[in-house]
Design an enzyme around this catalytic site. Structure first.
Site, PDB file in Angstrom:
ATOM      1  N   GLY A   1      38.631  39.359  19.646  1.00  0.00           N
ATOM      2  CA  GLY A   1      39.150  37.987  19.634  1.00  0.00           C
ATOM      3  C   GLY A   1      38.129  36.961  19.174  1.00  0.00           C
ATOM      4  N   VAL A   2      38.205  35.787  19.831  1.00  0.00           N
ATOM      5  CA  VAL A   2      37.310  34.707  19.400  1.00  0.00           C
ATOM      6  C   VAL A   2      35.842  35.071  19.667  1.00  0.00           C
ATOM      7  CG1 VAL A   2      37.431  33.415  21.602  1.00  0.00           C
ATOM      8  CG2 VAL A   2      36.989  32.197  19.456  1.00  0.00           C
ATOM      9  N   ASP A   3      35.608  35.838  20.733  1.00  0.00           N
ATOM     10  CA  ASP A   3      34.227  36.239  21.065  1.00  0.00           C
ATOM     11  C   ASP A   3      33.651  37.104  19.938  1.00  0.00           C
ATOM     12  OD1 ASP A   3      32.643  37.993  23.827  1.00  0.00           O
ATOM     13  OD2 ASP A   3      32.165  36.061  22.942  1.00  0.00           O
TER      14      ASP A   3
ATOM     15  N   ASP B   1      39.943  28.484  12.445  1.00  0.00           N
ATOM     16  CA  ASP B   1      38.926  29.437  12.918  1.00  0.00           C
ATOM     17  C   ASP B   1      37.784  28.636  13.534  1.00  0.00           C
ATOM     18  OD1 ASP B   1      37.095  32.148  11.274  1.00  0.00           O
ATOM     19  OD2 ASP B   1      36.783  31.150  13.197  1.00  0.00           O
ATOM     20  N   ILE B   2      37.520  28.849  14.784  1.00  0.00           N
ATOM     21  CA  ILE B   2      36.505  28.049  15.499  1.00  0.00           C
ATOM     22  C   ILE B   2      35.127  28.218  14.877  1.00  0.00           C
ATOM     23  CG2 ILE B   2      35.769  29.714  17.275  1.00  0.00           C
ATOM     24  CD1 ILE B   2      36.133  27.346  19.303  1.00  0.00           C
TER      25      ILE B   2
ATOM     26  N   ASN C   1      33.233  37.846  27.903  1.00  0.00           N
ATOM     27  CA  ASN C   1      33.416  38.652  29.114  1.00  0.00           C
ATOM     28  C   ASN C   1      32.100  38.589  29.875  1.00  0.00           C
ATOM     29  OD1 ASN C   1      31.599  40.842  28.278  1.00  0.00           O
ATOM     30  ND2 ASN C   1      33.188  41.229  26.747  1.00  0.00           N
TER      31      ASN C   1
HETATM   32  N1  APR Z   1      38.983  30.925  16.275  1.00  0.00           N
HETATM   33  C1  APR Z   1      39.691  30.301  17.258  1.00  0.00           C
HETATM   34  N2  APR Z   1      40.457  30.951  18.161  1.00  0.00           N
HETATM   35  C2  APR Z   1      40.511  32.308  18.054  1.00  0.00           C
HETATM   36  C3  APR Z   1      39.797  33.032  17.059  1.00  0.00           C
HETATM   37  C4  APR Z   1      39.016  32.283  16.152  1.00  0.00           C
HETATM   38  N3  APR Z   1      38.304  32.872  15.187  1.00  0.00           N
HETATM   39  N4  APR Z   1      40.068  34.366  17.244  1.00  0.00           N
HETATM   40  C5  APR Z   1      40.921  34.458  18.280  1.00  0.00           C
HETATM   41  N5  APR Z   1      41.209  33.222  18.766  1.00  0.00           N
HETATM   42  C6  APR Z   1      42.095  32.840  19.864  1.00  0.00           C
HETATM   43  C7  APR Z   1      43.148  33.822  20.261  1.00  0.00           C
HETATM   44  O1  APR Z   1      44.235  33.800  19.338  1.00  0.00           O
HETATM   45  C8  APR Z   1      43.533  33.265  21.619  1.00  0.00           C
HETATM   46  O2  APR Z   1      44.449  32.186  21.455  1.00  0.00           O
HETATM   47  O3  APR Z   1      41.313  32.685  21.023  1.00  0.00           O
HETATM   48  C9  APR Z   1      42.206  32.703  22.151  1.00  0.00           C
HETATM   49  C10 APR Z   1      41.565  33.532  23.264  1.00  0.00           C
HETATM   50  O4  APR Z   1      41.849  34.903  23.036  1.00  0.00           O
HETATM   51  P1  APR Z   1      40.691  36.032  23.220  1.00  0.00           P
HETATM   52  O5  APR Z   1      39.689  35.850  22.161  1.00  0.00           O
HETATM   53  O6  APR Z   1      41.397  37.342  23.332  1.00  0.00           O
HETATM   54  O7  APR Z   1      39.996  35.655  24.611  1.00  0.00           O
HETATM   55  P2  APR Z   1      40.481  35.926  26.102  1.00  0.00           P
HETATM   56  O8  APR Z   1      41.958  36.004  26.215  1.00  0.00           O
HETATM   57  O9  APR Z   1      39.743  34.907  26.919  1.00  0.00           O
HETATM   58  O10 APR Z   1      39.912  37.385  26.410  1.00  0.00           O
HETATM   59  C11 APR Z   1      38.519  37.527  26.528  1.00  0.00           C
HETATM   60  O11 APR Z   1      38.480  39.405  25.056  1.00  0.00           O
HETATM   61  O12 APR Z   1      37.315  39.410  23.106  1.00  0.00           O
HETATM   62  C12 APR Z   1      37.258  39.814  24.407  1.00  0.00           C
HETATM   63  O13 APR Z   1      34.920  39.771  24.955  1.00  0.00           O
HETATM   64  C13 APR Z   1      36.155  39.120  25.176  1.00  0.00           C
HETATM   65  O14 APR Z   1      36.492  40.556  27.043  1.00  0.00           O
HETATM   66  C14 APR Z   1      36.694  39.250  26.560  1.00  0.00           C
HETATM   67  C15 APR Z   1      38.186  38.994  26.379  1.00  0.00           C
END
Ligand code: APR
Length: 174
Positions: free
Chosen positions: A32-34, A10-11, A24
């Site tokens: 997701g990670v955001d 987990d980042i 975004n």
């Molecule tokens: N720690 C590390 N990596 C993570 C975590 C975490 N806690 N949670 C999710 N991830 C990973 C996902 O498994 C994926 O491999 O981060 C990577 C990127 O996935 P997303 O978070 O869905 O990001 P992205 O594909 O760039 O989409 C961005 O999603 O959450 C929204 O606001 C964000 O609209 C934007 C879009």
């Protein structure tokens, strides 16, 4: 030249100077990670992000990390939404890494954690994204410790392979 590590986890648990989030354009947070980064940093992150929005795909902006301390900065970057690989997606993704690293270097960051940008909601194929990421971070050795953080085994393996391939190329050059 600094180190490039691939880790599974987990980042938001990373003990680094800066954490990159896959945002975004609104920089208000999302899933997701955001979502994880905004939950950990607290509501001030979205307030700070809103002042810098919109963030174009491929660009990066920095805010304080607020409740994520001792992390100092959150670097928000917006990945490309995957369509078919013919719309400049690779270049936009590479720019996410390059602009995040350039910004981190300007801020005097010594260590940074970067997720697999665009490979979740935005649908970028994991293997191809890992190769773009490894090539980009290798091309810009401006941060001592780079940690590419995978959230699942498949992503971890893809990043590990991509980084290792880059090392081989590095060694084979006379
Ligand atoms: N720690 C590390 N990596 C993570 C975590 C975490 N806690 N949670 C999710 N991830 C990973 C996902 O498994 C994926 O491999 O981060 C990577 C990127 O996935 P997303 O978070 O869905 O990001 P992205 O594909 O760039 O989409 C961005 O999603 O959450 C929204 O606001 C964000 O609209 C934007 C879009």
């Amino acid at each position: 030249m600094g180190t490039i590590e691939v880790v599974l986890g987990d980042i938001t648990a990373e003990d680094v100077d800066a954490i990159v989030t896959a945002a975004n354009e609104s920089l208000l947070g999302g899933g997701g990670v955001d979502g994880a980064v905004h939950r950990a940093a607290g509501p001030r992150l979205a307030e700070a992000g809103a002042k810098l929005a919109p963030c174009e795909p491929g660009n990066a902006v920095a805010t304080p990390a607020f409740d994520l301390a001792p992390v100092k900065y959150v670097i928000h970057t917006v990945g490309p939404v995957w369509e078919d690989g013919e719309r400049g997606e690779d270049e936009i993704l590479a720019n996410c890494y390059l602009n995040s690293l350039k910004l981190a270097a300007e801020l005097g960051v010594g260590s940074i954690a970067i997720p697999a940008i665009a490979t979740g909601v935005y649908g970028f194929p994991t293997g191809r994204a890992a190769q773009v990421a490894a090539r980009a971070v290798r091309s810009l050795p401006v941060i001592d410790r780079i940690r590419l953080v995978a959230f699942d085994e498949e992503t971890c393996e893809a990043l590990t392979t991509a980084v290792a391939l880059g090392e081989d190329h590095g060694r084979s050059v006379p």
